[in-house]
Design an enzyme around this catalytic site. Structure first.
Site, PDB file in Angstrom:
ATOM      1  N   HIS A 197       9.065   5.928 -31.376  1.00 30.95           N
ATOM      2  CA  HIS A 197       7.994   6.284 -32.296  1.00 30.95           C
ATOM      3  C   HIS A 197       6.671   5.655 -31.877  1.00 30.95           C
ATOM      4  O   HIS A 197       6.373   4.513 -32.223  1.00 30.95           O
ATOM      5  CB  HIS A 197       8.401   5.824 -33.706  1.00 30.95           C
TER       6      HIS A 197
ATOM      7  N   GLU B 127       6.066   2.250 -33.711  1.00 31.61           N
ATOM      8  CA  GLU B 127       4.849   2.958 -34.112  1.00 31.61           C
ATOM      9  C   GLU B 127       3.599   2.207 -33.654  1.00 31.61           C
ATOM     10  O   GLU B 127       2.557   2.267 -34.306  1.00 31.61           O
ATOM     11  CB  GLU B 127       4.807   3.228 -35.623  1.00 31.61           C
TER      12      GLU B 127
HETATM   13 ZN   LIG Z   1       4.285   7.730 -36.987  1.00 35.36          ZN
END
Ligand SMILES: [Zn+2]
Length: 337
Positions: free
Chosen positions: A6, A283
């Site tokens: 991610h 992320e």
């Molecule tokens: Zn994301």
């Protein structure tokens, strides 16, 4: 090997945002024609733009990032289907260029040209282009293209089925990922994202989507929103509704990432969700960019939390690599084990 499932291109060269600004300005001015072409971006500008990600990979000991356009900028609620398609293709083409320049560090996942109320034909075409022509291995699917008003049918509705048929045919997963919020009640990354993660899980629990698509794979990011914390509630709801056990429901079809930014949260996730259903993700560079004064480390340095968790080495290997290879089988074509 550590695969980060991610990551978004939050650091793209400024020409990309300039295109978007021009596109949005043209929507407000009936005399203006929307731009079609992105201003030239050199390979050196792209190399420069991903230095933060490369530095973090190196510093944190991760190897390859499954990389997609900036999620909050997808903003499917802006403009019409043509706006969304033009924007999406430029964003995906830039991801392709990053992955081509750094094939050992990034593998592509596409944005989809979704538009509230529009059919999914454009999304099917762009998914095919991204997988077959750009070598991408998955997509980000927005369950709420309206940006916080939830006008789309649930993810289990037959509306989505033609798109799922294409996912299954191409053997690629979707990460359920909303974008910007245009509803002031919902902060994008602090509320809208986590709402959507939680909402998607409950939708999956209520219907037989995975009976219809036994090989369909969905990743619920941000640690599954509120789901792991409320695992007992969902187990109880499933029981009351005469639905399958949660572990059976998710086994081959629903996966959570580790984008949870503190140790107790990761410990809880690992305690309640089977290790086979967890993919490592951070992320970065993304939602939370600061350093935690309690630990002295970046909040989104999630590898530290998994490293420190009380799980065996086999589970860690699956979370760091094996599960990603299972959920994204096409990664094997570009990244050797
Ligand atoms: Zn994301």
């Amino acid at each position: 090997m550590v695969i980060d499932c991610h990551g978004h291109y939050t650091t793209a060269p400024k020409q990309l945002q300039a295109f978007r600004d021009e596109q949005i300005a043209a929507l407000k001015d009936p005399k203006a024609a929307p731009p079609k072409v992105l201003a030239s971006i050199t390979d050196d500008q792209i190399r420069e733009s991903v230095q933060p990600q490369l530095t973090f990979q190196n510093d944190r000991g991760t190897d390859v990032t499954i990389f997609s356009p900036r999620a909050s900028a997808m903003a499917h609620h802006i403009g019409d289907a043509t706006t969304s398609l033009d924007w999406t293709r430029h964003c995906n083409d830039l991801i392709y260029r990053v992955c081509s320049l750094f094939p050992e560090n990034f593998v592509g996942v596409c944005q989809l040209p979704q538009t509230p109320g529009a059919p999914l034909a454009n999304c099917i075409d762009e998914l095919e282009r991204s997988v077959n022509e750009l070598g991408f291995i998955g997509c980000n699917l927005n369950p709420d293209p309206s940006g916080g008003h939830w006008t789309a049918p649930p993810l289990t509705d037959r509306f989505w089925y033609p798109f799922y048929e294409k996912l299954v045919e191409l053997d690629v997963p979707a990460m359920v990922h909303v974008s910007a919020s245009c509803n002031a009640n919902f902060h994008a990354t602090g509320a809208h994202y986590l709402n959507a993660d939680t909402t998607a899980f409950m939708q999956f629990l209520q219907a037989d989507l995975f009976k219809d698509f036994p090989t369909l794979r969905m990743i619920i990011p941000h640690g599954g929103g509120a789901v792991p914390y409320h695992w007992g509630r969902y187990r109880g709801l499933a029981q009351d509704m005469k639905r399958p056990l949660l572990t059976d429901l998710i086994r081959d079809n629903v996966f959570f990432d580790t984008c949870v930014y503190h140790q107790p949260g990761i410990d809880l996730l690992l305690k309640v969700v089977p290790a086979d259903n967890i993919l490592f993700g951070s992320e970065m560079v993304g939602a939370v960019r600061g350093i935690d004064p309690e630990t002295g480390n970046y909040y989104d340095d999630t590898k530290r939390y998994v490293d420190a968790a009380a799980i065996d080495d086999s589970a860690k290997r699956r979370i760091f690599e094996g599960n990603a290879r299972k959920v994204f089988p096409r990664i094997g074509r570009v990244v050797a084990a």
